[in-house]
Design a protein around this motif. Structure first.
Motif, PDB file in Angstrom:
ATOM      1  N   MET A   1       0.723  -1.118  -0.085  1.00 26.02           N
ATOM      2  CA  MET A   1      -0.132  -0.052  -0.174  1.00 26.02           C
ATOM      3  C   MET A   1       0.877   1.256  -0.120  1.00 26.02           C
ATOM      4  SD  MET A   1      -2.555   1.092   3.060  1.00 26.02           S
ATOM      5  CE  MET A   1      -2.664   2.829   3.254  1.00 26.02           C
ATOM      6  N   SER A   2       0.441   2.340  -0.646  1.00 26.89           N
ATOM      7  CA  SER A   2       1.010   3.610  -0.518  1.00 26.89           C
ATOM      8  C   SER A   2       1.425   4.087   0.691  1.00 26.89           C
ATOM      9  CB  SER A   2       0.343   4.613  -1.459  1.00 26.89           C
ATOM     10  OG  SER A   2       0.052   4.335  -2.549  1.00 26.89           O
ATOM     11  N   GLY A   3       0.729   3.827   1.851  1.00 22.34           N
ATOM     12  CA  GLY A   3       0.910   4.336   3.163  1.00 22.34           C
ATOM     13  C   GLY A   3       2.183   3.698   3.933  1.00 22.34           C
ATOM     14  N   SER A   4       2.996   2.905   3.155  1.00 22.75           N
ATOM     15  CA  SER A   4       3.941   2.260   3.923  1.00 22.75           C
ATOM     16  C   SER A   4       5.263   2.866   3.933  1.00 22.75           C
ATOM     17  CB  SER A   4       4.230   1.048   3.003  1.00 22.75           C
ATOM     18  OG  SER A   4       4.555   0.848   1.658  1.00 22.75           O
ATOM     19  N   SER A   5       5.345   4.000   3.125  1.00 23.38           N
ATOM     20  CA  SER A   5       6.683   4.736   3.283  1.00 23.38           C
ATOM     21  C   SER A   5       6.328   5.796   4.425  1.00 23.38           C
ATOM     22  CB  SER A   5       6.533   5.912   1.901  1.00 23.38           C
ATOM     23  OG  SER A   5       5.341   6.791   2.156  1.00 23.38           O
ATOM     24  N   PRO A   6       7.860   5.912   5.057  1.00 23.09           N
ATOM     25  CA  PRO A   6       7.941   6.768   6.365  1.00 23.09           C
ATOM     26  C   PRO A   6       6.983   7.799   6.250  1.00 23.09           C
ATOM     27  CG  PRO A   6       9.894   5.917   5.772  1.00 23.09           C
ATOM     28  CD  PRO A   6       9.017   5.547   4.521  1.00 23.09           C
ATOM     29  N   ARG A   7       7.048   8.567   5.386  1.00 18.59           N
ATOM     30  CA  ARG A   7       6.373   9.816   5.101  1.00 18.59           C
ATOM     31  C   ARG A   7       5.289   9.895   4.134  1.00 18.59           C
ATOM     32  NH1 ARG A   7       9.656  15.134   6.035  1.00 18.59           N
ATOM     33  NH2 ARG A   7       7.459  15.980   6.115  1.00 18.59           N
ATOM     34  N   PRO A   8       4.086   9.138   4.070  1.00 21.15           N
ATOM     35  CA  PRO A   8       3.166   8.939   3.191  1.00 21.15           C
ATOM     36  C   PRO A   8       2.622  10.463   2.737  1.00 21.15           C
ATOM     37  CG  PRO A   8       2.263   8.213   5.112  1.00 21.15           C
ATOM     38  CD  PRO A   8       3.771   8.662   5.338  1.00 21.15           C
ATOM     39  N   SER A   9       1.966  10.674   1.552  1.00 22.69           N
ATOM     40  CA  SER A   9       1.520  11.906   1.056  1.00 22.69           C
ATOM     41  C   SER A   9      -0.017  11.974   0.977  1.00 22.69           C
ATOM     42  CB  SER A   9       1.758  12.366  -0.365  1.00 22.69           C
ATOM     43  OG  SER A   9       1.375  11.166  -1.142  1.00 22.69           O
ATOM     44  N   TYR A  10      -0.697  12.904   0.910  1.00 22.08           N
ATOM     45  CA  TYR A  10      -2.040  12.879   1.024  1.00 22.08           C
ATOM     46  C   TYR A  10      -2.698  12.071   0.086  1.00 22.08           C
ATOM     47  CZ  TYR A  10      -2.381  16.832   4.729  1.00 22.08           C
ATOM     48  OH  TYR A  10      -2.267  17.495   5.713  1.00 22.08           O
ATOM     49  N   ARG A 282       7.107  13.372  14.943  1.00 20.62           N
ATOM     50  CA  ARG A 282       8.161  13.457  15.776  1.00 20.62           C
ATOM     51  C   ARG A 282       7.698  13.383  17.155  1.00 20.62           C
ATOM     52  NH1 ARG A 282      13.630  16.349  13.715  1.00 20.62           N
ATOM     53  NH2 ARG A 282      13.902  14.697  11.843  1.00 20.62           N
ATOM     54  N   LEU A 283       6.534  14.409  17.291  1.00 24.49           N
ATOM     55  CA  LEU A 283       5.781  14.482  18.638  1.00 24.49           C
ATOM     56  C   LEU A 283       4.406  13.590  18.641  1.00 24.49           C
ATOM     57  CD1 LEU A 283       5.938  18.296  19.261  1.00 24.49           C
ATOM     58  CD2 LEU A 283       6.853  16.657  20.698  1.00 24.49           C
ATOM     59  N   ALA A 287       1.255  14.864  22.912  1.00 29.96           N
ATOM     60  CA  ALA A 287       2.245  16.133  23.417  1.00 29.96           C
ATOM     61  C   ALA A 287       1.854  17.246  22.521  1.00 29.96           C
ATOM     62  CB  ALA A 287       3.730  15.565  22.707  1.00 29.96           C
ATOM     63  N   ARG A 288       1.538  17.044  21.236  1.00 29.96           N
ATOM     64  CA  ARG A 288       0.717  18.288  20.309  1.00 29.96           C
ATOM     65  C   ARG A 288      -0.252  18.904  21.007  1.00 29.96           C
ATOM     66  NH1 ARG A 288       1.825  14.614  16.087  1.00 29.96           N
ATOM     67  NH2 ARG A 288      -0.607  14.544  15.643  1.00 29.96           N
ATOM     68  N   LEU A 289      -1.019  17.993  21.737  1.00 27.77           N
ATOM     69  CA  LEU A 289      -2.629  18.611  22.147  1.00 27.77           C
ATOM     70  C   LEU A 289      -2.364  19.928  22.935  1.00 27.77           C
ATOM     71  CD1 LEU A 289      -5.435  17.571  21.862  1.00 27.77           C
ATOM     72  CD2 LEU A 289      -5.067  16.545  23.989  1.00 27.77           C
ATOM     73  N   PRO A 290      -1.564  20.093  23.940  1.00 29.11           N
ATOM     74  CA  PRO A 290      -1.544  21.370  24.704  1.00 29.11           C
ATOM     75  C   PRO A 290      -0.876  22.212  23.789  1.00 29.11           C
ATOM     76  CG  PRO A 290       0.086  19.978  25.502  1.00 29.11           C
ATOM     77  CD  PRO A 290      -0.867  18.831  24.828  1.00 29.11           C
ATOM     78  N   LEU A 291       0.164  22.045  22.869  1.00 32.19           N
ATOM     79  CA  LEU A 291       0.938  23.038  22.283  1.00 32.19           C
ATOM     80  C   LEU A 291       0.072  23.619  21.184  1.00 32.19           C
ATOM     81  CD1 LEU A 291       4.295  20.795  21.639  1.00 32.19           C
ATOM     82  CD2 LEU A 291       4.004  22.657  23.280  1.00 32.19           C
ATOM     83  N   THR A 292      -0.807  22.999  20.354  1.00 35.28           N
ATOM     84  CA  THR A 292      -1.883  23.625  19.417  1.00 35.28           C
ATOM     85  C   THR A 292      -2.693  24.497  20.152  1.00 35.28           C
ATOM     86  OG1 THR A 292      -3.009  21.505  19.533  1.00 35.28           O
ATOM     87  CG2 THR A 292      -1.164  21.798  17.837  1.00 35.28           C
ATOM     88  N   ALA A 293      -3.181  24.054  21.329  1.00 39.54           N
ATOM     89  CA  ALA A 293      -4.212  24.826  22.259  1.00 39.54           C
ATOM     90  C   ALA A 293      -3.369  26.029  22.735  1.00 39.54           C
ATOM     91  CB  ALA A 293      -4.831  24.239  23.133  1.00 39.54           C
ATOM     92  N   GLY A 294      -2.124  25.952  23.187  1.00 38.00           N
ATOM     93  CA  GLY A 294      -1.661  27.230  23.667  1.00 38.00           C
ATOM     94  C   GLY A 294      -1.214  28.106  22.614  1.00 38.00           C
ATOM     95  N   GLY A 295      -0.782  27.588  21.374  1.00 35.80           N
ATOM     96  CA  GLY A 295      -0.469  28.552  20.294  1.00 35.80           C
ATOM     97  C   GLY A 295      -1.564  29.323  19.974  1.00 35.80           C
ATOM     98  N   LEU A 296      -2.725  28.590  19.752  1.00 34.68           N
ATOM     99  CA  LEU A 296      -3.946  29.451  19.732  1.00 34.68           C
ATOM    100  C   LEU A 296      -4.192  30.676  20.763  1.00 34.68           C
ATOM    101  CD1 LEU A 296      -6.702  30.163  18.210  1.00 34.68           C
ATOM    102  CD2 LEU A 296      -7.899  28.187  19.379  1.00 34.68           C
ATOM    103  N   CYS A 407      -1.827   6.742  22.038  1.00 38.69           N
ATOM    104  CA  CYS A 407      -1.706   8.013  21.442  1.00 38.69           C
ATOM    105  C   CYS A 407      -0.489   8.717  21.795  1.00 38.69           C
ATOM    106  CB  CYS A 407      -2.779   8.972  21.612  1.00 38.69           C
ATOM    107  SG  CYS A 407      -3.126   9.257  23.494  1.00 38.69           S
ATOM    108  N   CYS A 408       0.349   8.067  22.648  1.00 44.15           N
ATOM    109  CA  CYS A 408       1.419   8.710  23.202  1.00 44.15           C
ATOM    110  C   CYS A 408       2.729   8.377  22.803  1.00 44.15           C
ATOM    111  CB  CYS A 408       1.474   8.284  25.023  1.00 44.15           C
ATOM    112  SG  CYS A 408      -0.101   8.755  25.709  1.00 44.15           S
ATOM    113  N   ARG A 409       2.761   7.731  21.533  1.00 44.14           N
ATOM    114  CA  ARG A 409       4.081   7.414  20.967  1.00 44.14           C
ATOM    115  C   ARG A 409       3.331   7.099  19.283  1.00 44.14           C
ATOM    116  NH1 ARG A 409       2.948   2.310  23.490  1.00 44.14           N
ATOM    117  NH2 ARG A 409       2.711   0.734  22.078  1.00 44.14           N
ATOM    118  N   THR A 410       4.498   7.361  18.638  1.00 46.97           N
ATOM    119  CA  THR A 410       4.140   6.897  17.056  1.00 46.97           C
ATOM    120  C   THR A 410       4.145   5.504  16.866  1.00 46.97           C
ATOM    121  OG1 THR A 410       5.379   8.955  16.578  1.00 46.97           O
ATOM    122  CG2 THR A 410       5.107   7.604  14.838  1.00 46.97           C
ATOM    123  N   MET A 411       3.048   5.266  16.131  1.00 44.67           N
ATOM    124  CA  MET A 411       2.803   4.026  15.745  1.00 44.67           C
ATOM    125  C   MET A 411       3.575   3.483  14.583  1.00 44.67           C
ATOM    126  SD  MET A 411      -1.191   3.958  15.807  1.00 44.67           S
ATOM    127  CE  MET A 411      -1.559   2.419  15.156  1.00 44.67           C
TER     128      MET A 411
END
Length: 417
Positions: A1-10, A282-283, A287-296, A407-411
């Motif tokens: 499948m196309s999603g097998s690359s480390p950074r798959p595209s949209y 990488r996050l 970990a991104r949850l409070p960062l995005t809310a804080g940025g807003l 949700c606490c580490r990258t799968m």
């Protein structure tokens, strides 16, 4: 499948079997929600001649739709998508059609219009939460799932921007009730095509064992973090709409100028959402949850010091940059913490929190305007998201737990699927 690359595209999303067909059908049904609010408001005003009646009807419709959303999502998890969405969408579309017929001409009784609006709101099919459940089943890894949720959020925002434009085109040559009827047609046809797709058929009723697990999950705090962030984002956004209009008027600009500032908010959100989906991950979502809310929150605090409309536009666009990432991450964390058979409900709780926050933010800032300066009002709107960020930091789990996906580490990305 196309999603097998480390950074798959949209583009990899649409290489997944049945993904394009299912997503297109869901978007068709969800376009109805971009039309329905303005269409119902114009129809009620046309039928009763009263803006007050229109406001009351819309408040009742919105409340019924918003607060019963988790209950409708629970029906999908409990009985399966096909067995629930078809009757739900048929009833919703039928009630919208009855609303359109009743209010087609001036003189319709406001009580009947209000009753139909409440009944329709209570039956609104949760197509957004269900589509996100489908994405979580179709997509095998977190990197691609983040792209799916980001694209879903960006396109949903485009639907809500284009919906009023479609209503405006319809009312040029027909009564406003025709736009309500169009909304009914879109939601019924889109939902029917959606539930006929194979991935939706796989959303089956929860087993007895899963139901017991779900009851334990619902009693925990796992869902609190994404719901708190969604609530904070909603409070901030609900306040910003009214504050931008007030700022334009205070600086002697036409009220219509505010539309350009809010367009910058939407543009910033779309850009932020796409970049968030394309990030290397990488996050973790947790970990991104409070960062995005804080940025807003910080961007809205900066808006409190804007001396001109141009400066405000830049600050609001920067705030928008964090909106879609915050909401996308909230959905990801909710999905990851929910056990199988309860993911639609988890997404619905996040969705309800956003909408409730938006309504509450608009109401609160309406009371504060005239009592406090615009700068303080912008600061308070930013404080809502900052508070949500701080709460999620304090309640962050130290290790993955619960029956849902971590949700606490990258799968890890599988080699094949």
């Amino acid at each position: 499948m196309s999603g097998s690359s480390p950074r798959p595209s949209y583009a990899a999303l649409f290489h997944i079997p049945h993904a394009s067909r299912t997503f297109a059908a869901a978007l068709t049904g969800r376009l109805s929600y971009g039309l329905v609010s303005l269409a119902m408001m114009l129809t009620t005003t046309h039928a009763t001649g009263s803006l007050a009646a229109a406001g009351t009807v819309m408040a009742l419709f919105g409340a019924a739709s918003m607060f019963l959303s988790p209950a409708r999502a629970a029906l999908i998890d409990r009985h399966g998508a096909r067995h629930t969405l078809i009757p739900m969408s048929s009833l919703y579309a039928g009630l919208l059609t009855a609303f359109a017929v009743t209010a087609w001409r001036p003189g319709a009784p406001a009580l009947a219009i209000g009753a139909l609006a409440v009944a329709a709101g209570a039956c609104t099919p949760p197509l957004g939460p269900t589509m996100r459940t489908v994405w979580s089943r179709l997509v095998p890894n977190e990197a691609l799932l983040r792209r799916a949720y980001s694209l879903d959020g960006v396109l949903e925002e485009i639907l809500f921007v284009s919906g009023p434009l479609i209503v405006g085109a319809v009312v040029q040559g027909a009564p406003p009730a025709a736009a309500v009827a169009l909304s009914a047609l879109l939601v019924w046809s889109g939902t029917l095509a959606f539930v006929m797709s194979p991935p939706v058929a796989d959303i089956r009723p929860a087993t007895v064992k899963t139901a017991r697990t779900g009851r334990r999950w619902q009693g925990g705090r796992a869902l609190a973090r994404p719901v708190v962030v969604a609530l904070g984002v909603g409070l901030s956004l609900g306040a910003v709409d009214l504050l931008v209009v007030a700022f334009a008027e205070q600086h002697h600009h036409r009220a219509a100028t505010a539309a350009w500032v809010l367009a910058a908010l939407s543009l910033g959100s779309a850009l932020g959402g796409l970049l968030n989906g394309a990030a290397d991950g990488r996050l973790s979502p947790g970990a991104r949850l409070p960062l995005t809310a804080g940025g807003l929150g910080l961007a809205l605090l900066a808006a409190a010091f804007a001396p001109s409309l141009g400066t405000l536009t830049v600050a609001v666009a920067c705030a928008g940059f964090f909106v879609a990432p915050a909401l996308t991450t909230s959905y990801l964390v909710a999905d990851a913490t929910a056990p199988a058979g309860f993911r639609t409900q988890a997404g619905a709780w996040v969705n309800t929190a956003v909408n409730a926050g938006s309504s509450g933010g608009a109401a609160a800032v309406g009371l504060l305007l005239g009592r406090l300066s615009l700068g303080w009002c912008f600061a308070i709107s930013g404080a809502a998201s900052l508070t949500a960020a701080l709460v999620t930091l304090r309640t962050a789990p130290t290790a993955p737990r619960g029956p849902g996906r971590s949700c606490c580490r990258t799968m890890p990305t599988p080699a094949s699927s």
